[in-house]
Design a protein around this motif. Sequence first.
Motif, PDB file in Angstrom:
ATOM      1  N   MET A   4       0.847  -1.195   0.000  1.00  0.00           N
ATOM      2  CA  MET A   4       0.000   0.000   0.000  1.00  0.00           C
ATOM      3  C   MET A   4       0.883   1.245   0.000  1.00  0.00           C
ATOM      4  N   SER A   5       0.595   2.172  -0.894  1.00  0.00           N
ATOM      5  CA  SER A   5       1.432   3.367  -1.002  1.00  0.00           C
ATOM      6  C   SER A   5       1.242   4.282   0.207  1.00  0.00           C
ATOM      7  N   HIS A   6       2.283   5.035   0.493  1.00  0.00           N
ATOM      8  CA  HIS A   6       2.232   5.964   1.604  1.00  0.00           C
ATOM      9  C   HIS A   6       3.179   7.127   1.318  1.00  0.00           C
ATOM     10  N   THR A   7       3.009   8.209   2.049  1.00  0.00           N
ATOM     11  CA  THR A   7       3.807   9.414   1.850  1.00  0.00           C
ATOM     12  C   THR A   7       4.907   9.509   2.901  1.00  0.00           C
ATOM     13  N   VAL A   8       6.095   9.877   2.438  1.00  0.00           N
ATOM     14  CA  VAL A   8       7.202  10.238   3.311  1.00  0.00           C
ATOM     15  C   VAL A   8       7.676  11.623   2.892  1.00  0.00           C
ATOM     16  N   ILE A   9       7.743  12.547   3.825  1.00  0.00           N
ATOM     17  CA  ILE A   9       8.208  13.912   3.567  1.00  0.00           C
ATOM     18  C   ILE A   9       9.684  13.983   3.920  1.00  0.00           C
ATOM     19  N   MET A  10      10.443  14.734   3.136  1.00  0.00           N
ATOM     20  CA  MET A  10      11.877  14.829   3.405  1.00  0.00           C
ATOM     21  C   MET A  10      12.396  16.232   3.159  1.00  0.00           C
ATOM     22  N   THR A  11      13.188  16.746   4.093  1.00  0.00           N
ATOM     23  CA  THR A  11      13.958  17.973   3.891  1.00  0.00           C
ATOM     24  C   THR A  11      15.425  17.588   3.742  1.00  0.00           C
ATOM     25  N   GLY A  12      16.197  18.471   3.147  1.00  0.00           N
ATOM     26  CA  GLY A  12      17.624  18.212   2.998  1.00  0.00           C
ATOM     27  C   GLY A  12      17.935  17.067   2.065  1.00  0.00           C
ATOM     28  N   ALA A  13      17.142  16.907   1.013  1.00  0.00           N
ATOM     29  CA  ALA A  13      17.321  15.775   0.097  1.00  0.00           C
ATOM     30  C   ALA A  13      18.067  16.140  -1.171  1.00  0.00           C
ATOM     31  N   THR A  14      18.363  17.402  -1.401  1.00  0.00           N
ATOM     32  CA  THR A  14      18.881  17.811  -2.702  1.00  0.00           C
ATOM     33  C   THR A  14      20.391  17.705  -2.831  1.00  0.00           C
ATOM     34  N   ARG A  15      21.078  17.390  -1.743  1.00  0.00           N
ATOM     35  CA  ARG A  15      22.542  17.297  -1.806  1.00  0.00           C
ATOM     36  C   ARG A  15      23.051  16.379  -0.712  1.00  0.00           C
ATOM     37  N   GLY A  16      24.317  15.997  -0.825  1.00  0.00           N
ATOM     38  CA  GLY A  16      24.981  15.266   0.237  1.00  0.00           C
ATOM     39  C   GLY A  16      24.335  13.948   0.586  1.00  0.00           C
ATOM     40  N   LEU A  17      24.421  13.600   1.863  1.00  0.00           N
ATOM     41  CA  LEU A  17      23.882  12.314   2.300  1.00  0.00           C
ATOM     42  C   LEU A  17      22.374  12.243   2.112  1.00  0.00           C
ATOM     43  N   GLY A  18      21.686  13.387   2.154  1.00  0.00           N
ATOM     44  CA  GLY A  18      20.242  13.390   1.934  1.00  0.00           C
ATOM     45  C   GLY A  18      19.879  12.963   0.528  1.00  0.00           C
ATOM     46  N   ARG A  19      20.689  13.386  -0.439  1.00  0.00           N
ATOM     47  CA  ARG A  19      20.463  12.988  -1.830  1.00  0.00           C
ATOM     48  C   ARG A  19      20.587  11.473  -1.979  1.00  0.00           C
ATOM     49  N   VAL A  20      21.595  10.906  -1.338  1.00  0.00           N
ATOM     50  CA  VAL A  20      21.781   9.458  -1.373  1.00  0.00           C
ATOM     51  C   VAL A  20      20.622   8.764  -0.672  1.00  0.00           C
ATOM     52  N   ALA A  21      20.235   9.287   0.502  1.00  0.00           N
ATOM     53  CA  ALA A  21      19.160   8.665   1.266  1.00  0.00           C
ATOM     54  C   ALA A  21      17.853   8.657   0.492  1.00  0.00           C
ATOM     55  N   ALA A  22      17.556   9.738  -0.233  1.00  0.00           N
ATOM     56  CA  ALA A  22      16.314   9.786  -1.017  1.00  0.00           C
ATOM     57  C   ALA A  22      16.278   8.652  -2.032  1.00  0.00           C
TER      58      ALA A  22
END
Length: 307
Positions: A1-19
């Motif tokens: 079942m689909s669900h939403t996850v919100i993320m900040t700090g995703a555009t660079r660095g470790l956040g980009r990898v995590a996304a």
Amino acid sequence: MSHTVIMTGATRGLGRVAAERILAGSPQTHLVLLARGGAGAGLAEELSRDGHAVTSIPADLLSLGSVRGAADEVAHRIDGGTLPPLRGLVGNAGLLYTDDVTQSPDGFEATFAVNVLANHALVRRLQDRFEAPSRIVITVSDAHFGDFRHNKGMMPGPSWQDPARMARTSAFPRPESTTAGGIAYATSKLAAVHLVHEYARRLPPGIDVIAYNPGFVPGTGLSREAGAAVRFVMRAVMPLATLTPIASTQQEAGQQLADVVLGRTAAGSGSYVDRTSEARSSAESYDAERERRLWEVAEELTGPFTR
């Protein structure tokens, strides 16, 4: 079942990898990126090419009005059925200023505004939209320990004051100095750990809140608001530390963050995860009275929470 996850700090660095790793590990996730300018939209388009559901909503984390507006937009889309149920929030964005005099548009000290108040506004504004089981992960730092073992002398330790004072500029000695900026950063990360404890007490059962410490990760863009000399050292010199045991690569830290978000790393609500496993945060971070006071100030500075 689909669900939403919100993320900040995703555009660079470790956040980009995590996304990327979150989407790869949980294809049913609809990832909502909160970011300034066109960075979020560009990343959403790129990540969507592999068939993933990714949406970008503009948000300037320095502005509480912008944060509240983004949270309200998420809530509106969930209520309208254009986003699936909310099951996660990743507060990965963070900033380090090399002084204690930089103000947010709302008049708060800028490091505290992004590292503490923005996360609180998101959690509280969306609190009634989370469906159990949900997991909120806040990226913190071992800078909050303030000792050589954890910081290798690269960062001054925290200096706790009443949160109403810390939320304003010039809370620390020689506020225009790099040292004051480092103290403001370390103290903001201690405050984030405190709030994770308080969220665990106050949020409904089934909404777990976890503090994740990636350790020292050079090249993340954390110091992008610093001066040119500091940016050069962080970009060109510090990445060499990943060849030693004291630092992690962005790929390693991003995968570790994704593992916490996806529940692959076992951690109870209110816990502190050091890289790959649950650990104990600093002794100073366990203070129920301090946490209660911080909650009161954060509520006053970031509310109201009714729509």
